[in-house]
Each structure stands twice: as structure tokens, then as C-alpha cells.
Design a protein around this motif. Structure first.
Motif, PDB file in Angstrom:
ATOM      1  N   THR A 204       0.829  -1.213   0.000  1.00  0.00           N
ATOM      2  CA  THR A 204       0.000   0.000   0.000  1.00  0.00           C
ATOM      3  C   THR A 204       0.858   1.256   0.000  1.00  0.00           C
ATOM      4  OG1 THR A 204      -0.111  -0.031   2.426  1.00  0.00           O
ATOM      5  CG2 THR A 204      -1.883  -1.161   1.221  1.00  0.00           C
ATOM      6  N   THR A 205       2.177   1.089  -0.025  1.00  0.00           N
ATOM      7  CA  THR A 205       3.073   2.242   0.032  1.00  0.00           C
ATOM      8  C   THR A 205       3.878   2.451  -1.241  1.00  0.00           C
ATOM      9  OG1 THR A 205       4.818   0.886   1.035  1.00  0.00           O
ATOM     10  CG2 THR A 205       3.302   2.039   2.528  1.00  0.00           C
ATOM     11  N   ALA A 206       3.822   1.480  -2.177  1.00  0.00           N
ATOM     12  CA  ALA A 206       4.561   1.608  -3.440  1.00  0.00           C
ATOM     13  C   ALA A 206       3.860   0.796  -4.520  1.00  0.00           C
ATOM     14  CB  ALA A 206       6.002   1.126  -3.276  1.00  0.00           C
ATOM     15  N   PHE A 207       4.039   1.208  -5.764  1.00  0.00           N
ATOM     16  CA  PHE A 207       3.569   0.423  -6.904  1.00  0.00           C
ATOM     17  C   PHE A 207       4.736  -0.461  -7.303  1.00  0.00           C
ATOM     18  CE2 PHE A 207       2.537   0.138 -11.597  1.00  0.00           C
ATOM     19  CZ  PHE A 207       1.461  -0.712 -11.421  1.00  0.00           C
ATOM     20  N   ARG A 208       4.684  -1.735  -6.886  1.00  0.00           N
ATOM     21  CA  ARG A 208       5.816  -2.636  -7.007  1.00  0.00           C
ATOM     22  C   ARG A 208       5.699  -3.480  -8.278  1.00  0.00           C
ATOM     23  NH1 ARG A 208       6.874  -6.104  -1.883  1.00  0.00           N
ATOM     24  NH2 ARG A 208       4.813  -6.938  -2.464  1.00  0.00           N
ATOM     25  N   VAL A 209       6.618  -3.269  -9.206  1.00  0.00           N
ATOM     26  CA  VAL A 209       6.568  -3.884 -10.526  1.00  0.00           C
ATOM     27  C   VAL A 209       7.671  -4.923 -10.687  1.00  0.00           C
ATOM     28  CG1 VAL A 209       6.781  -3.435 -13.016  1.00  0.00           C
ATOM     29  CG2 VAL A 209       5.535  -1.822 -11.549  1.00  0.00           C
TER      30      VAL A 209
ATOM     31  N   LEU B  37       7.061   4.457  -7.630  1.00  0.00           N
ATOM     32  CA  LEU B  37       7.283   3.269  -8.453  1.00  0.00           C
ATOM     33  C   LEU B  37       8.517   2.529  -7.948  1.00  0.00           C
ATOM     34  CD1 LEU B  37       6.711   1.529 -10.959  1.00  0.00           C
ATOM     35  CD2 LEU B  37       7.957   3.227 -12.326  1.00  0.00           C
ATOM     36  N   GLN B  38       8.365   1.239  -7.719  1.00  0.00           N
ATOM     37  CA  GLN B  38       9.468   0.419  -7.204  1.00  0.00           C
ATOM     38  C   GLN B  38       9.586  -0.852  -8.045  1.00  0.00           C
ATOM     39  OE1 GLN B  38       9.477  -0.277  -2.890  1.00  0.00           O
ATOM     40  NE2 GLN B  38       9.992  -2.408  -3.289  1.00  0.00           N
ATOM     41  N   TYR B  39      10.800  -1.154  -8.514  1.00  0.00           N
ATOM     42  CA  TYR B  39      11.020  -2.313  -9.391  1.00  0.00           C
ATOM     43  C   TYR B  39      11.728  -3.452  -8.666  1.00  0.00           C
ATOM     44  CZ  TYR B  39       9.808   0.147 -13.735  1.00  0.00           C
ATOM     45  OH  TYR B  39       9.152   0.806 -14.734  1.00  0.00           O
ATOM     46  N   THR B  40      11.370  -4.666  -9.040  1.00  0.00           N
ATOM     47  CA  THR B  40      12.168  -5.858  -8.773  1.00  0.00           C
ATOM     48  C   THR B  40      12.624  -6.375 -10.123  1.00  0.00           C
ATOM     49  OG1 THR B  40      11.058  -6.486  -6.718  1.00  0.00           O
ATOM     50  CG2 THR B  40      12.132  -8.242  -7.956  1.00  0.00           C
ATOM     51  N   TRP B  41      13.917  -6.411 -10.351  1.00  0.00           N
ATOM     52  CA  TRP B  41      14.457  -6.788 -11.656  1.00  0.00           C
ATOM     53  C   TRP B  41      14.844  -8.266 -11.657  1.00  0.00           C
ATOM     54  CZ3 TRP B  41      13.335  -3.152 -14.890  1.00  0.00           C
ATOM     55  CH2 TRP B  41      13.396  -1.807 -14.513  1.00  0.00           C
ATOM     56  N   PHE B  42      14.435  -8.946 -12.732  1.00  0.00           N
ATOM     57  CA  PHE B  42      14.794 -10.357 -12.903  1.00  0.00           C
ATOM     58  C   PHE B  42      14.625 -10.687 -14.385  1.00  0.00           C
ATOM     59  CE2 PHE B  42      14.504 -14.957 -12.619  1.00  0.00           C
ATOM     60  CZ  PHE B  42      15.375 -15.256 -11.581  1.00  0.00           C
TER      61      PHE B  42
ATOM     62  N   ILE C  39       4.213   2.850 -18.960  1.00  0.00           N
ATOM     63  CA  ILE C  39       2.904   2.436 -18.451  1.00  0.00           C
ATOM     64  C   ILE C  39       2.966   2.294 -16.928  1.00  0.00           C
ATOM     65  CG2 ILE C  39       1.196   0.582 -18.439  1.00  0.00           C
ATOM     66  CD1 ILE C  39       1.920   0.066 -21.384  1.00  0.00           C
ATOM     67  N   ALA C  40       4.058   1.742 -16.421  1.00  0.00           N
ATOM     68  CA  ALA C  40       4.226   1.616 -14.971  1.00  0.00           C
ATOM     69  C   ALA C  40       4.244   2.997 -14.317  1.00  0.00           C
ATOM     70  CB  ALA C  40       5.516   0.860 -14.657  1.00  0.00           C
ATOM     71  N   GLU C  41       4.908   3.940 -14.934  1.00  0.00           N
ATOM     72  CA  GLU C  41       4.943   5.309 -14.398  1.00  0.00           C
ATOM     73  C   GLU C  41       3.546   5.920 -14.372  1.00  0.00           C
ATOM     74  OE1 GLU C  41       7.711   7.170 -17.002  1.00  0.00           O
ATOM     75  OE2 GLU C  41       9.433   6.046 -16.230  1.00  0.00           O
ATOM     76  N   LEU C  42       2.772   5.665 -15.423  1.00  0.00           N
ATOM     77  CA  LEU C  42       1.396   6.173 -15.484  1.00  0.00           C
ATOM     78  C   LEU C  42       0.565   5.628 -14.328  1.00  0.00           C
ATOM     79  CD1 LEU C  42      -1.008   7.566 -16.962  1.00  0.00           C
ATOM     80  CD2 LEU C  42      -1.268   5.435 -18.266  1.00  0.00           C
TER      81      LEU C  42
END
Length: 280
Positions: A34-39, A72-77, A60-63
Motif C-alpha cells: 500500500t506504500t509503493a507500486f511494485r513492478v 514506483l518500485q522495481y524488482t528486476w529479474f 505504463i508503470a509510471e502512469l
């Protein structure tokens, strides 16, 4: 069943579920941040997602992060075997921006685009405008294709596989780039045409290979189909989160289309039979 027996059965079931730590409320996931948009995203999947933010999925993630009023917060894999298991299922992130509709590994949102495989050829050559792999003009040509992708069946059916050149499907894009390699071979004259998934091939042509033309293969009548509806993917069972994303997709479809159109993604109607213009 008598009423007393139904009550007894219900009580026993409740006790059983309680003893295993399983209640009705536990079926509703509370894992979504609930504190970040985790992508969850591939760091080297240009033109879709990149760690430096150049991909259209990044936009799109930024939008969506903006509309949710969350950072916006990413997990890269790498987008290869184990991607969902190592990201979404481990609760390291909450959404995959681009995922084919109907895939069992994720719970799909409503689709936000329909696209198709494209045939890429020199813009000033005789092959522009071809929309089916059964076109006689392709006979005896060397065509690049990602190994194991659906167009391969059509190449085989039309006798085009003998001279086809295959490129790897599952790779770590940080060390290998099959799509640009294919287009570089086309540029060098080592192949006569290239077939790529439209959301990859279209943007690559627009940004990096302006001497080529990408045409959606919208006239194939036999299976397998060459068009797919693309959704966002969330964890199985997260219906509330799915509905919230569905609402955002519905309310901001024009903005999504504008991002895709600007990137060069070929957009089709829902039946995959016609290329459409994105709303401006």
C-alpha cells in the motif's frame, strides 16, 4: 440432511480450518503493498522494459504509479524460466506490466492491448505489405524467426522452414539479444525477412531500424493464431488488486494507447483482424 446435522458439519469444518490456520479471510491476499507500486520486470528487455526506464512498459508503470499516487518500485529479474516464481510468487513485487491473456502462472487483468506478429522487410523492397505467410512472394526466401514461436508452424506449413534461420527464444537479455541480432542480419543481407512479436519488432523498427517496415500478420486463417491479448499479471487469488488495476486500465486506456502508439507497437482490434489507430 437434518438441520442439526448441517449445523454439526458446519461447526466441524470451521474447527478443521481453524486448526490449520485457514479462515475465510485468509483467502483474501494482503500481500499487495500500500506504500509503493511494485513492478516485476526484466532489466534488459528493450523495447519493453529496461532498468534505465527507456521501455514503453516503464512508461505504463509510471502512469499507473502516478494514478495510484504511489512511488514506483522495481524488482528486476530476467524474463526467462523462474521469472514469476522469483518475483511475484516471492512477494517481491505485485504486478507484471505485460503478460499474455490466459496464462495460468498469474491472475490476468483485463487486456489493455491486442497485437500480432509482424513481418519485417526493407521498406524500399518488393515484400512490403505482406500480411500472410502463405504469400507466394515469400517462396525460396530466408526468413528469420524466434525458435519455438507460433509463426514457425506457418513457415513449415508453407514450405518455408528449410531456409529459415532460427534465433533463441529463452535468453538472458543482458548477454544475448535475439531480436536485434535478427534485424542486424536482415540489414547485412544474411536473411531476406524477419518475423518478430509485434510489440518487440514494431518499436525496434521505429527507433533503430527506420530502413525497414513492419507489417502485422493479420490474415492467417489456420492455427496457431498470431495475435494475442496482453494483460497485466498479478498473484493468483488477488481479486481486489485485479479489479483495481482493471478500473485503471478502463479509465486510462487512451493514455495507454498513446504510449504504445508512440513506441511503435502495432495495435489490433480485439479479434486480431485489423490494425487500428491508437486514440490521440
Amino acid at each position: 440432511m437434518p438441520a442439526w446435522a448441517r449445523r454439526l458439519a458446519t461447526t466441524c469444518l470451521a474447527v478443521l480450518l481453524s486448526s490449520h490456520g485457514w479462515t475465510a479471510t485468509a483467502q483474501t491476499s494482503d500481500l499487495v503493498s500500500t506504500t509503493a507500486f511494485r513492478v516485476c520486470a526484466d532489466p534488459a528487455n528493450y523495447p519493453m522494459s529496461t532498468e534505465d526506464g527507456r521501455g514503453y512498459e516503464n512508461r505504463i508503470a509510471e502512469l499507473f504509479a502516478e494514478k495510484l499516487d504511489r512511488p514506483l518500485q522495481y524488482t528486476w529479474f530476467p524474463m526467462a524460466t523462474g521469472f514469476i516464481r522469483k518475483t511475484l510468487r516471492e512477494n517481491r513485487c505485485d504486478v507484471v506490466i505485460g503478460y499474455a491473456q490466459g496464462h495460468e502462472l498469474v491472475l490476468n487483468t483485463n487486456h489493455y492491448m491486442t497485437s500480432a506478429y509482424v513481418l519485417i522487410v526493407p521498406e524500399d523492397g518488393p515484400l512490403t505489405g505482406i500480411t500472410s505467410l502463405s504469400d507466394p512472394a515469400l517462396k525460396d526466401l530466408s526468413i528469420g524467426i524466434i525458435a519455438g514461436s507460433p509463426p514457425g508452424t506457418h513457415l513449415a506449413r508453407n514450405g518455408l522452414m528449410a531456409k529459415a534461420r532460427g534465433y533463441n527464444l529463452f535468453v538472458d537479455r543482458r548477454v544475448e539479444s535475439p531480436a536485434p541480432d535478427m534485424l542486424d542480419d536482415l540489414k547485412a543481407g544474411e536473411i531476406d525477412a524477419a518475423i518478430l512479436w509485434g510489440p518487440i519488432g514494431g518499436p525496434l523498427v521505429k527507433a533503430d531500424y527506420p530502413e525497414f517496415k513492419a507489417t502485422a500478420l493479420v490474415e492467417e486463417t489456420l492455427p496457431p493464431r498470431l495475435f494475442y491479448r496482453i494483460t497485466m499479471g498479478v498473484r493468483q487469488g488477488e481479486k481486489v488488486w485485479q479489479r483495481r488495476l482493471n478500473s485503471l486500465i478502463r479509465r486510462h486506456q487512451d493514455e495507454i494507447n498513446a504510449i504504445l502508439n508512440d513506441a511503435g507497437v502495432p495495435l489490433l482490434n480485439d479479434m486480431g483482424t485489423e490494425v487500428i489507430e491508437a486514440a490521440q
